[in-house]
Write a protein that holds these residues in place. Sequence first.
Motif, PDB file in Angstrom:
ATOM      1  N   GLN A  27       0.839  -1.202   0.000  1.00 38.06           N
ATOM      2  CA  GLN A  27       0.000   0.000   0.000  1.00 38.06           C
ATOM      3  C   GLN A  27       0.873   1.250   0.000  1.00 38.06           C
ATOM      4  O   GLN A  27       0.570   2.229  -0.696  1.00 38.06           O
ATOM      5  CB  GLN A  27      -0.920  -0.013   1.221  1.00 38.06           C
ATOM      6  N   ARG A  28       1.964   1.212   0.774  1.00 40.96           N
ATOM      7  CA  ARG A  28       2.901   2.328   0.786  1.00 40.96           C
ATOM      8  C   ARG A  28       3.561   2.498  -0.584  1.00 40.96           C
ATOM      9  O   ARG A  28       3.817   3.623  -1.030  1.00 40.96           O
ATOM     10  CB  ARG A  28       3.972   2.099   1.850  1.00 40.96           C
ATOM     11  N   LEU A  29       3.835   1.378  -1.257  1.00 44.60           N
ATOM     12  CA  LEU A  29       4.422   1.435  -2.592  1.00 44.60           C
ATOM     13  C   LEU A  29       3.493   2.156  -3.563  1.00 44.60           C
ATOM     14  O   LEU A  29       3.932   3.018  -4.335  1.00 44.60           O
ATOM     15  CB  LEU A  29       4.703   0.022  -3.093  1.00 44.60           C
ATOM     16  N   GLU A  30       2.220   1.827  -3.514  1.00 43.25           N
ATOM     17  CA  GLU A  30       1.255   2.483  -4.399  1.00 43.25           C
ATOM     18  C   GLU A  30       1.177   3.973  -4.103  1.00 43.25           C
ATOM     19  O   GLU A  30       1.130   4.804  -5.018  1.00 43.25           O
ATOM     20  CB  GLU A  30      -0.117   1.837  -4.223  1.00 43.25           C
ATOM     21  N   TRP A  31       1.198   4.315  -2.804  1.00 43.27           N
ATOM     22  CA  TRP A  31       1.174   5.735  -2.416  1.00 43.27           C
ATOM     23  C   TRP A  31       2.424   6.450  -2.917  1.00 43.27           C
ATOM     24  O   TRP A  31       2.336   7.548  -3.487  1.00 43.27           O
ATOM     25  CB  TRP A  31       1.066   5.844  -0.903  1.00 43.27           C
ATOM     26  N   GLY A  34       2.457   7.175  -6.579  1.00 41.78           N
ATOM     27  CA  GLY A  34       1.606   8.321  -6.877  1.00 41.78           C
ATOM     28  C   GLY A  34       2.310   9.630  -6.588  1.00 41.78           C
ATOM     29  O   GLY A  34       2.219  10.587  -7.379  1.00 41.78           O
ATOM     30  N   VAL A  35       3.030   9.686  -5.459  1.00 41.97           N
ATOM     31  CA  VAL A  35       3.783  10.889  -5.100  1.00 41.97           C
ATOM     32  C   VAL A  35       4.857  11.179  -6.146  1.00 41.97           C
ATOM     33  O   VAL A  35       5.033  12.323  -6.588  1.00 41.97           O
ATOM     34  CB  VAL A  35       4.417  10.727  -3.703  1.00 41.97           C
ATOM     35  N   LEU A  36       5.584  10.136  -6.558  1.00 49.15           N
ATOM     36  CA  LEU A  36       6.641  10.323  -7.553  1.00 49.15           C
ATOM     37  C   LEU A  36       6.068  10.771  -8.892  1.00 49.15           C
ATOM     38  O   LEU A  36       6.685  11.585  -9.599  1.00 49.15           O
ATOM     39  CB  LEU A  36       7.426   9.022  -7.731  1.00 49.15           C
ATOM     40  N   ALA A  37       4.896  10.242  -9.238  1.00 54.29           N
ATOM     41  CA  ALA A  37       4.255  10.666 -10.494  1.00 54.29           C
ATOM     42  C   ALA A  37       3.881  12.141 -10.434  1.00 54.29           C
ATOM     43  O   ALA A  37       4.038  12.878 -11.420  1.00 54.29           O
ATOM     44  CB  ALA A  37       3.026   9.807 -10.764  1.00 54.29           C
ATOM     45  N   THR A 186      13.163  12.228 -10.537  1.00 56.07           N
ATOM     46  CA  THR A 186      12.713  11.459  -9.361  1.00 56.07           C
ATOM     47  C   THR A 186      13.624  10.277  -9.077  1.00 56.07           C
ATOM     48  O   THR A 186      13.392   9.539  -8.120  1.00 56.07           O
ATOM     49  CB  THR A 186      11.280  10.942  -9.583  1.00 56.07           C
ATOM     50  N   GLU A 187      14.670  10.079  -9.883  1.00 52.71           N
ATOM     51  CA  GLU A 187      15.525   8.905  -9.714  1.00 52.71           C
ATOM     52  C   GLU A 187      16.223   8.879  -8.362  1.00 52.71           C
ATOM     53  O   GLU A 187      16.477   7.810  -7.810  1.00 52.71           O
ATOM     54  CB  GLU A 187      16.568   8.857 -10.833  1.00 52.71           C
ATOM     55  N   GLY A 188      16.547  10.045  -7.833  1.00 52.97           N
ATOM     56  CA  GLY A 188      17.250  10.083  -6.561  1.00 52.97           C
ATOM     57  C   GLY A 188      16.358   9.990  -5.338  1.00 52.97           C
ATOM     58  O   GLY A 188      16.851   9.973  -4.207  1.00 52.97           O
TER      59      GLY A 188
END
Length: 227
Positions: A27-31, A34-37, A186-188
């Motif tokens: 669930q944290r991964l999905e969140w 979304g933040v990175l997007a 966002t790579e870093g």
Amino acid sequence: MGKLIAPLIFGAAGAAILISLGVWQMQRLEWKQGVLAEIQARINDAPVAVPVQPDPEGDRFLPVAAQGELTGEYLRVLVSQKRVGAGYRIISAFETEGRRILVDRGFMPVQSDDTPAAQGQVAYVGNLHWPEEVDSYTPAPDLAQNLWFARDVPAMADALNTEPVLLIARAATPADAAIAPLPVSTEGIPNDHLNYAITWFSLAIVWLGMTAFLAWRIRREQTQKAT
């Protein structure tokens, strides 16, 4: 059968906890994705003028365009690039519309003979950023060698007598062939939630395997005693 109840309950409870932690990390991964997007979308927005009073939080990653003059003053930040090796980020003083800010012009290999002390009119497109690279292990800058080990915006601004505003260049006109831009991306930004989820799910499998082995041993001992 009575001896099996406690290990089975303990095994099931432990596995349930580990699985729930794995699900939570998914669930944290999905969140986080979304933040990175959202961050990437902000990075790629149409550039605007540099705000008069930029906010390090609200204007982080803000795409900007600025035209002005490099003064010839610069700092070198030691970095390393994959498949290239060691080099420097070149941070220069940049005068634009009556103000002085910092511009991260990009990467220059350590073996380069070109001088980064460029002067003259330049137009930049890039993003504002306030990198958080300094910690208790970061060495102090070697001012005698003009060598820094992290981008510390307030300290670099003091050194070059500029506002604590850093424009990280994505493109420059005219381009500097000796310096390769290292634009914001966002790579870093760390996103290890999938690795954490795999770890928790793997531990759950091991836990269930140990529980099954324990139950098998108890059953075998009971069978041997019965015979």
